[in-house]
Scaffold this active site. Structure first.
Site, mmCIF file in Angstrom:
data_model
loop_
_atom_site.group_PDB
_atom_site.id
_atom_site.type_symbol
_atom_site.label_atom_id
_atom_site.label_comp_id
_atom_site.label_asym_id
_atom_site.label_seq_id
_atom_site.Cartn_x
_atom_site.Cartn_y
_atom_site.Cartn_z
ATOM 1 N N TYR A 124 -38.817 -63.850 -11.273
ATOM 2 C CA TYR A 124 -39.995 -64.362 -10.345
ATOM 3 C C TYR A 124 -41.082 -63.549 -10.481
ATOM 4 O O TYR A 124 -41.015 -62.195 -10.286
ATOM 5 C CB TYR A 124 -39.292 -64.205 -8.832
ATOM 6 C CG TYR A 124 -40.447 -64.414 -7.765
ATOM 7 C CD1 TYR A 124 -40.391 -63.247 -6.965
ATOM 8 C CD2 TYR A 124 -41.409 -65.438 -7.695
ATOM 9 C CE1 TYR A 124 -41.252 -63.357 -5.824
ATOM 10 C CE2 TYR A 124 -42.168 -65.499 -6.787
ATOM 11 C CZ TYR A 124 -42.189 -64.545 -5.578
ATOM 12 O OH TYR A 124 -43.078 -64.304 -4.530
ATOM 13 N N ASP A 151 -31.157 -60.406 -4.205
ATOM 14 C CA ASP A 151 -31.842 -61.368 -3.366
ATOM 15 C C ASP A 151 -31.219 -62.504 -3.330
ATOM 16 O O ASP A 151 -31.337 -63.052 -4.333
ATOM 17 C CB ASP A 151 -33.408 -61.152 -4.206
ATOM 18 C CG ASP A 151 -34.318 -62.200 -3.349
ATOM 19 O OD1 ASP A 151 -35.660 -62.004 -3.471
ATOM 20 O OD2 ASP A 151 -33.903 -62.801 -2.467
ATOM 21 N N ILE A 193 -31.987 -65.268 -1.637
ATOM 22 C CA ILE A 193 -32.962 -66.158 -0.938
ATOM 23 C C ILE A 193 -32.505 -67.719 -1.023
ATOM 24 O O ILE A 193 -32.779 -68.597 -0.528
ATOM 25 C CB ILE A 193 -34.286 -65.923 -1.317
ATOM 26 C CG1 ILE A 193 -35.219 -66.719 -0.500
ATOM 27 C CG2 ILE A 193 -34.608 -66.274 -2.823
ATOM 28 C CD1 ILE A 193 -36.745 -66.532 -0.656
ATOM 29 N N LYS A 202 -36.440 -70.983 1.795
ATOM 30 C CA LYS A 202 -35.950 -71.808 0.699
ATOM 31 C C LYS A 202 -34.808 -72.661 1.017
ATOM 32 O O LYS A 202 -34.954 -73.918 1.056
ATOM 33 C CB LYS A 202 -35.538 -71.060 -0.550
ATOM 34 C CG LYS A 202 -36.349 -70.282 -1.159
ATOM 35 C CD LYS A 202 -37.782 -70.683 -1.483
ATOM 36 C CE LYS A 202 -38.642 -69.791 -1.914
ATOM 37 N NZ LYS A 202 -40.128 -70.441 -2.445
#
Lengths: 445, 470
Positions: B145, B230, B232, B272
């Site tokens: 990312y 992470d 998410i 998300k």
């Protein structure tokens, strides 16, 4: 060099960062015992009338009814995004633009103008939103200074600055010592002396940070002092940050001069560009839980960078949406500001009168949610320890949690900050009664 | 002239990269079904817009939650005053249970180990402040990312050293890649403090395999470093396989009471899975009390609005809602992803086989003139200017192989996705039939290239006007 990059030491636990293990967050200071005592034995009018009364929390609880009534009127069905399917919800939920909701920025700008009686204009495009003034102050420090640089801050100051300005930024605070000989106003000598102290220690000064009105003094900074400060910053080529979080709590609007007013009449960009204002809705509106802070800067580069950095601390779009219409309703905000001022002034008068009757003087204040009380005459030893001892007595015997001046880095011992807006009038009367009785007892011995 | 800090004058925020052209073009000419059907379709924004109706229905049925009321009574004052960095207890409890539900209730999350943050942007940065000194490094598998360059490095002074992954094995993390990255850090005289992975991966849209997770746990164990996972996108898994969290692996290897579990930290967010990026709700979960304690104090710089905590505590405490939502979300994401994949196939384009996320990792290597990042940039510009689709080039994600692009599918309607695929198909077919690039378009491409930075390592992918996307 090799040692530094070697990780193969299975016997040692991998360390956390220096920042993580430092105590610059300030929460290990002795006076946190006061909070503990309150948490363990909180005063309650009905259930615990002899408990500890919290007078160390600068909250504004005197005007909630105005907000609640307004919000109830606006959204009687309780739905913020309109009823029946909540149109507007998804757009709001998706909105994470670090520019912030335009309507909300406009509302903040207009609110800040109203607080200053129209004596300064605020451009919504210069408003950067952050999750509270705590975030705003840290963010500005990251932008204006490098690690090991310093900001000059007049004492006494809000204890939280030790964390907000220094902890993760690595920036230092060099105090500008103020004392009661002139009501703790900043003098040119004190300013120069602080600057020199920094220079002597080879520390680069990047700016001056003031709180106006002051916490913990509860008093506005005089216009001539502001002018002098700006002049000083120009001469030294440094920044001026004015945290005006209590600007809406000045008892008489005419007594407050914002640095924005001074800048308003200046055309020289090189002067304007060094001025930055911090604001928040936590004190004037009593909404600390909603996390609404802002940086207002006359410097384009600072605005642009602060905006980008605000990604780490954005204001919930739900909150922006709810407050946008309320804050842009000028009829409402006008009324709110006026009534809030009156109620705070009344509270201040009650506490100052009450203390006076007990033989205690306070600094003449005109703003804020607290008064700056002088108990120097009660100290057995005129030292920091003496002050902490007295503080402990007040906590344990009177069951009042107040803030000792030492925690605010005051250079004169014996001063205490006492909050008056985070309780009912009844509770305030009870606190004053306890103080009365304590002073009576002392007189008899 | 008074100056600003080096953080300002550096480019750590990453927004001056040439790649922002795509966003600029989109802003100038955004697609709208009715008002601007020839505009640019935004496929670079990893938003989840598929399940808002479920939340809206819930809101209509539960007006108290957004109305700051409890059982019909106003709790405005209590919420307005609540700024405790421990967070609203009901919210942390609901969040912990939601995280458990996403993991099939195979692992448990203790609410007292949760630290709330204003989005995972804030959570990741805070963890860096806690775990790394300025100049220390974290290893990250590529592609990653683009926002990490800012989130992990900008204000913290930490460094990222890439773990190179390649298409030869579906971009999976290998032991040799890990070791190589570690050695590279040492060569650069950087102390490695940990590894950070995104699982499911952005931009790949794939889940880490058990093999990779085991490898990571063993690696951090032997090197005595941290692992940040992470997660998410954990609620966007739509494949047949279940999501395997690093927490699952710790449990299965009986390491929950082992010292290594203290060095594993999970980051989560509701941006998300629930599609609520505006509400700024992120979390750090750690078994290390010191990390929790330090991170909690730091969260003062990015607390979640109490109003929002309250709304979400009500929403997430409703188990009927959460189970329905997670199910529906999966279903709809799966359908939408399929639509993208088949649309791409029709254009002769394949993508990495994925089962999670809000995007696909698309293979356009065969459309490059040369196997270079310059060619990737050229292709990307054609897609933006001619095909009118804004997608994310692999270089911006630090991919080591040119020709890969991230294409989002969950931030638009079915019809818009259809149209995007049609445009792409037409473009591919038209380029197939003209192998020789005409002189004029060649010149145009050359001049575009001149305007932009020659460094193929793009930093990040926003403009000043663009929402913070992942």
């Amino acid at each position: 060099m090799m040692e530094r990059s070697s990780n193969n030491n299975n016997n040692n636990v991998v360390e956390l960062s220096r920042v993580a293990v430092s105590d610059t967050h300030g929460e290990d200071s002795p006076y946190f015992a006061g909070w503990k005592a309150y948490d363990e034995n909180p005063y309650d009018e009905s259930h615990n009338p002899s408990g500890v009364i919290q007078m160390g929390l600068a909250e504004n609880q005197v005007s909630f009814d105005l907000l609640e009534t307004y919000l109830e009127k606006k959204n009687p069905e309780g739905s913020m995004w309109g009823s029946k399917g909540a149109p507007g919800f998804r757009e709001n939920a998706l909105f994470q633009d670090y520019h912030g909701l335009k309507t909300f920025r406009q509302a903040m700008a207009s609110f800040m103008e109203q607080i200053r009686g129209g004596k300064a204009r605020f451009d919504p495009d210069r408003i950067v939103l952050t999750a509270g003034a705590t975030a705003a102050n840290e963010l500005l420090t990251f932008i204006l200074a490098d690690p090991n640089d310093a900001l000059l801050v007049p004492t006494p100051y809000y204890p939280g600055f030790d964390r907000d300005l220094r902890w993760r930024t690595g920036v230092k605070i060099v105090p500008i010592h103020c004392d009661s000989s002139n009501h703790f106003q900043i003098t040119p000598e004190a300013l120069e002396s602080a600057y020199q102290t920094a220079r002597d220690a080879n520390i680069r000064v990047r700016g001056v940070l003031i709180t106006n009105p002051s916490n913990p003094l509860g008093a506005t900074v005089q216009k001539k002092v502001l002018e002098y400060l700006l002049d000083f910053c120009v001469r030294k080529n440094i920044h001026l940050v004015s945290d005006e979080i209590y600007s809406g709590s000045v008892f008489h609007a005419s007594e407050f001069t914002s640095v924005a007013e001074i800048v308003e009449n200046i055309d020289d960009v090189s002067v304007k560009e060094r001025v930055h204002i911090v604001y928040s809705l936590s004190k004037d509106l009593g909404l600390p839980g909603f996390r609404v802070g802002t940086i207002y800067s006359y410097n384009d580069n600072v605005v642009r960078t602060a905006r980008r950095m605000s990604s780490f601390t954005l204001v919930s779009s739900q909150t922006q949406h709810m407050l946008a219409s309320m804050l842009s309703d000028e009829e409402f905000t006008d009324k709110y500001i006026r009534i809030n001022r009156e109620r705070l002034r009344r509270r201040y008068e009650i506490i100052v009168e009450g203390l006076k009757k007990a033989g205690i003087e306070c600094l003449k204040g005109n703003a804020g949610l607290f008064c700056w009380m002088n108990l120097g005459f009660l100290l057995e030893k005129k030292t920091k320890d003496g002050e902490l001892q007295l503080w402990d007595v007040i906590l344990k015997e009177l069951k009042l949690n107040i803030s000792p001046g030492t925690s605010c880095h005051c250079s004169e011992v014996g001063w205490f900050r006492v909050c008056f807006a985070n309780m009912s009038e009844n509770t305030l009367e009870i606190a004053l009664k306890r103080i009365h009785e304590f002073m009576d007892r002392r007189r008899r011995f | 002239m008074k100056q600003l800090s080096t953080k300002v004058t550096s480019n750590g925020h990453g927004q001056d990269s040439s790649y922002f052209l795509g966003w600029e073009e989109y802003e100038k000419n955004p697609y709208n079904e009715i008002k601007n059907p020839n505009g640019i379709i935004q496929m670079g924004l990893a938003e989840n817009q598929l399940c808002f109706d479920l939340i809206e229905t819930w809101l209509a049925k539960n007006p108290d939650a957004a109305g700051l009321k409890k059982d019909g009574q106003s709790i405005f004052k209590e919420l307005a005053l609540f700024q405790d960095y421990h967070g609203l207890p009901e919210f942390k409890k609901a969040l912990a249970e939601f995280m458990e539900e996403i993991r099939g209730n195979r692992v448990s999350f203790d609410p007292s180990k949760i630290v709330l943050a204003a989005g995972s942007t804030s959570a990741n940065e805070t963890l860096m402040f806690c775990l790394a000194e300025p100049g220390d490094a974290f290893l990250l598998p590529t592609p990653y990312y683009p926002g990490f360059d800012r989130d992990l490095k900008w204000r913290t002074g930490a460094e990222i050293v890439p773990i190179h992954c390649s298409s030869s094995n579906g971009f999976q993390i290998t032991e040799s890649a890990l070791q190589q990255a570690y050695q590279q850090a040492q060569k650069l005289d950087l102390k490695v403090k940990g590894v950070l992975v995104t699982n499911p991966s952005n931009p790949l849209g794939t889940m880490l395999t058990r093999r990779e997770l085991n490898l990571l746990v063993e690696f951090i164990s032997s090197k005595n470093i941290h692992l940040i996972s992470d997660e998410i996108y954990s609620g966007t898994v739509f494949g047949f396989e279940q999501f395997v969290s690093v927490m699952d692996v710790l449990k299965d290897k009986n390491l929950e009471n082992n010292e290594v579990s203290k060095r594993v930290h999970v980051v989560y967010s509701l941006s998300k899975d629930l599609g609520l990026p505006g509400f700024r709700v992120g979390a750090i979960y750690s078994n290390d009390e010191m990390v929790v304690s330090a991170a909690r104090k730091m969260s003062s710089f990015g607390l979640v609005s109490s109003q929002t905590q309250y709304l979400l505590s009500a929403l997430l405490s409703d188990k009927n809602f959460t189970s329905t939502y997670l199910n529906e979300n999966q279903k709809r994401l799966k359908i939408r992803q399929k639509q993208l994949v088949s649309g791409l196939e029709a254009a002769g384009i394949t993508c990495l086989k994925s089962n999670a996320g809000l995007f696909c990792w698309v293979d356009m290597r065969h459309l490059l003139d040369t196997n270079t990042f310059e060619a990737e940039l050229e292709l990307w510009k054609k897609i933006v200017y001619e095909v009118k689709l804004n997608i994310s080039p692999g270089a911006s994600c630090h991919c080591t192989e040119p020709g890969w692009f991230r294409v989002c599918f969950a931030n638009m309607s079915e019809d818009t996705l259809d149209l995007a695929m049609k445009r792409l198909k037409e473009y591919v077919e038209s380029t197939d039939s003209r192998r020789v690039i005409s002189k004029s378009s060649h010149e145009r491409i050359k001049s575009l290239r001149k305007r932009t930075v020659s460094n193929w390592v793009f930093r990040v992918s926003w403009t000043d006007r663009v929402p913070d996307e992942r």
